[in-house]
Design a protein around this motif. Structure first.
Motif, PDB file in Angstrom:
ATOM      1  N   LYS A 172       0.874  -1.227  -0.222  1.00 41.30           N
ATOM      2  CA  LYS A 172      -0.071   0.116   0.088  1.00 41.30           C
ATOM      3  C   LYS A 172       0.781   1.166  -0.008  1.00 41.30           C
ATOM      4  O   LYS A 172       1.636   1.295   0.856  1.00 41.30           O
ATOM      5  N   GLU A 173       0.966   2.079  -1.092  1.00 42.87           N
ATOM      6  CA  GLU A 173       1.615   3.063  -1.243  1.00 42.87           C
ATOM      7  C   GLU A 173       0.829   4.311  -1.807  1.00 42.87           C
ATOM      8  O   GLU A 173      -0.487   4.151  -2.016  1.00 42.87           O
ATOM      9  N   GLU A 174       1.201   5.364  -2.057  1.00 44.75           N
ATOM     10  CA  GLU A 174       0.473   6.382  -2.516  1.00 44.75           C
ATOM     11  C   GLU A 174      -0.427   6.267  -3.954  1.00 44.75           C
ATOM     12  O   GLU A 174      -1.679   6.364  -3.558  1.00 44.75           O
ATOM     13  N   ASN A 175       0.024   5.613  -4.862  1.00 44.74           N
ATOM     14  CA  ASN A 175      -0.729   5.532  -6.004  1.00 44.74           C
ATOM     15  C   ASN A 175      -0.863   3.929  -6.225  1.00 44.74           C
ATOM     16  O   ASN A 175      -1.295   3.570  -7.673  1.00 44.74           O
ATOM     17  N   LEU A 176      -0.528   3.051  -5.364  1.00 46.27           N
ATOM     18  CA  LEU A 176      -0.555   1.614  -5.778  1.00 46.27           C
ATOM     19  C   LEU A 176      -1.051   0.787  -4.606  1.00 46.27           C
ATOM     20  O   LEU A 176      -0.276   1.152  -3.597  1.00 46.27           O
ATOM     21  N   GLU A 177      -1.990  -0.111  -4.399  1.00 48.32           N
ATOM     22  CA  GLU A 177      -2.376  -0.702  -3.610  1.00 48.32           C
ATOM     23  C   GLU A 177      -2.836  -2.088  -4.200  1.00 48.32           C
ATOM     24  O   GLU A 177      -3.381  -2.409  -4.805  1.00 48.32           O
ATOM     25  N   ILE A 178      -2.259  -3.223  -3.360  1.00 49.83           N
ATOM     26  CA  ILE A 178      -2.454  -4.570  -3.536  1.00 49.83           C
ATOM     27  C   ILE A 178      -2.818  -5.301  -2.688  1.00 49.83           C
ATOM     28  O   ILE A 178      -2.038  -5.341  -1.438  1.00 49.83           O
ATOM     29  N   THR A 211       8.658  -2.145 -12.166  1.00 52.18           N
ATOM     30  CA  THR A 211       9.842  -2.295 -12.907  1.00 52.18           C
ATOM     31  C   THR A 211       9.595  -3.552 -13.492  1.00 52.18           C
ATOM     32  O   THR A 211      10.316  -4.049 -14.295  1.00 52.18           O
ATOM     33  N   HIS A 212       8.472  -4.550 -13.439  1.00 54.14           N
ATOM     34  CA  HIS A 212       8.007  -5.758 -13.869  1.00 54.14           C
ATOM     35  C   HIS A 212       8.814  -6.801 -13.534  1.00 54.14           C
ATOM     36  O   HIS A 212       8.733  -7.970 -13.878  1.00 54.14           O
ATOM     37  N   THR A 213       9.946  -6.719 -12.705  1.00 51.69           N
ATOM     38  CA  THR A 213      10.641  -7.943 -12.109  1.00 51.69           C
ATOM     39  C   THR A 213      10.763  -7.293 -10.777  1.00 51.69           C
ATOM     40  O   THR A 213      11.425  -6.424 -10.537  1.00 51.69           O
ATOM     41  N   PHE A 214      10.302  -8.252  -9.800  1.00 50.70           N
ATOM     42  CA  PHE A 214      10.283  -7.964  -8.331  1.00 50.70           C
ATOM     43  C   PHE A 214      10.196  -9.264  -7.525  1.00 50.70           C
ATOM     44  O   PHE A 214      10.012 -10.288  -8.124  1.00 50.70           O
ATOM     45  N   ASP A 215      10.838  -8.988  -6.529  1.00 54.51           N
ATOM     46  CA  ASP A 215      10.915 -10.053  -5.546  1.00 54.51           C
ATOM     47  C   ASP A 215       9.720 -10.446  -4.620  1.00 54.51           C
ATOM     48  O   ASP A 215       9.197  -9.388  -4.037  1.00 54.51           O
ATOM     49  N   ILE A 216       9.330 -11.550  -4.619  1.00 56.67           N
ATOM     50  CA  ILE A 216       8.125 -12.056  -3.720  1.00 56.67           C
ATOM     51  C   ILE A 216       8.543 -12.996  -2.880  1.00 56.67           C
ATOM     52  O   ILE A 216       9.610 -13.938  -2.849  1.00 56.67           O
ATOM     53  N   ALA A 229       0.395 -17.556   2.542  1.00 53.46           N
ATOM     54  CA  ALA A 229       1.125 -16.282   2.883  1.00 53.46           C
ATOM     55  C   ALA A 229       1.828 -15.680   1.474  1.00 53.46           C
ATOM     56  O   ALA A 229       2.369 -16.478   0.587  1.00 53.46           O
ATOM     57  N   PHE A 230       1.801 -14.527   1.125  1.00 56.36           N
ATOM     58  CA  PHE A 230       2.193 -13.948   0.033  1.00 56.36           C
ATOM     59  C   PHE A 230       2.813 -12.293   0.246  1.00 56.36           C
ATOM     60  O   PHE A 230       2.112 -11.648   1.022  1.00 56.36           O
ATOM     61  N   SER A 231       3.892 -12.098  -0.155  1.00 53.63           N
ATOM     62  CA  SER A 231       4.395 -10.731   0.171  1.00 53.63           C
ATOM     63  C   SER A 231       5.180 -10.299  -1.050  1.00 53.63           C
ATOM     64  O   SER A 231       5.771 -11.024  -1.753  1.00 53.63           O
ATOM     65  N   ILE A 232       5.327  -8.971  -1.322  1.00 54.59           N
ATOM     66  CA  ILE A 232       6.118  -8.225  -2.132  1.00 54.59           C
ATOM     67  C   ILE A 232       7.248  -7.485  -1.393  1.00 54.59           C
ATOM     68  O   ILE A 232       6.975  -6.875  -0.366  1.00 54.59           O
ATOM     69  N   ASP A 233       8.557  -7.639  -1.624  1.00 48.97           N
ATOM     70  CA  ASP A 233       9.256  -6.714  -0.874  1.00 48.97           C
ATOM     71  C   ASP A 233       9.246  -5.288  -0.818  1.00 48.97           C
ATOM     72  O   ASP A 233       8.990  -4.871   0.151  1.00 48.97           O
ATOM     73  N   ARG A 234       9.125  -4.780  -2.090  1.00 46.10           N
ATOM     74  CA  ARG A 234       8.848  -3.375  -2.293  1.00 46.10           C
ATOM     75  C   ARG A 234       7.710  -3.064  -3.198  1.00 46.10           C
ATOM     76  O   ARG A 234       7.774  -3.513  -4.338  1.00 46.10           O
ATOM     77  N   CYS A 235       6.476  -2.547  -2.899  1.00 47.54           N
ATOM     78  CA  CYS A 235       5.760  -2.269  -3.611  1.00 47.54           C
ATOM     79  C   CYS A 235       6.215  -1.274  -4.996  1.00 47.54           C
ATOM     80  O   CYS A 235       5.581  -1.668  -6.168  1.00 47.54           O
ATOM     81  N   SER A 236       7.107  -0.513  -4.849  1.00 48.48           N
ATOM     82  CA  SER A 236       7.320   0.296  -5.719  1.00 48.48           C
ATOM     83  C   SER A 236       8.261  -0.427  -7.060  1.00 48.48           C
ATOM     84  O   SER A 236       8.255  -0.035  -8.182  1.00 48.48           O
TER      85      SER A 236
END
Length: 160
Positions: A29-35, A58-63, A47-54
């Motif tokens: 949950k950030e200013e312009n993006l919530e999931i 970038t289309h490649t992110f760590d989960i 359980a599911f998480s993303i390291d950094r919402c931002s």
């Protein structure tokens, strides 16, 4: 006294078993993006998480994702639906595990085993669609039994 304790315990157990809906979890949950996500499997949450919402843009992110398998995975099929205003506007399905096919590290895992993945994921799209929508994801095995499923709610107001 013992009878009332037993009745209270039975009531608590019945209430737990009667609940078929899992809580909504915040992925980011950030200013312009919530999931957010909610398991749609009445038997199991995960359980599911993303390291950094931002990083999602970038289309490649760590989960990180974890669960205990209730079903073995000899074959695994994935289906994703994009739902806007309650209507499915796009549907995609793919075979992920099967004879001679192993796209995921957990293909071949057995019932009761822990499934844990930590690492990069690459989206196959250039931009995450803007607006409010739901992504319904379902994994089923060779017996058409649900291995995992979730409804992801996305609220994206990012400027690209």
């Amino acid at each position: 006294m013992k009878t009332s304790n037993v009745l209270a315990l039975i009531l608590v157990l019945l209430c737990i078993n009667a609940s078929t809906e899992w809580p909504t979890h915040t992925v980011c949950k950030e200013e312009n993006l919530e999931i957010y996500y909610k398991s749609c499997d009445p038997q199991q949450d995960f359980a599911f998480s993303i390291d950094r919402c931002s990083d999602v843009i970038t289309h490649t992110f760590d989960i990180r994702a974890a669960m205990v398998l209730r079903q073995s995975i000899k074959e695994l099929y994935g289906k994703i639906d994009l739902i806007i205003n309650g209507k499915t506007v796009l549907s995609y399905s793919e075979t992920l595990c099967g004879p001679g096919l192993s796209k995921l590290i957990f293909c071949g895992k057995k019932k009761g085993e822990h499934l844990y993945y930590e690492g990069p994921v690459t989206l196959g799209i250039k931009e995450i669609p803007q607006g409010d929508y739901t992504i319904a994801a379902r994994l089923t095995n060779e017996d058409h039994v649900t291995v995992a499923c979730a409804d992801f709610t996305v609220k994206n107001y990012l400027d690209y």
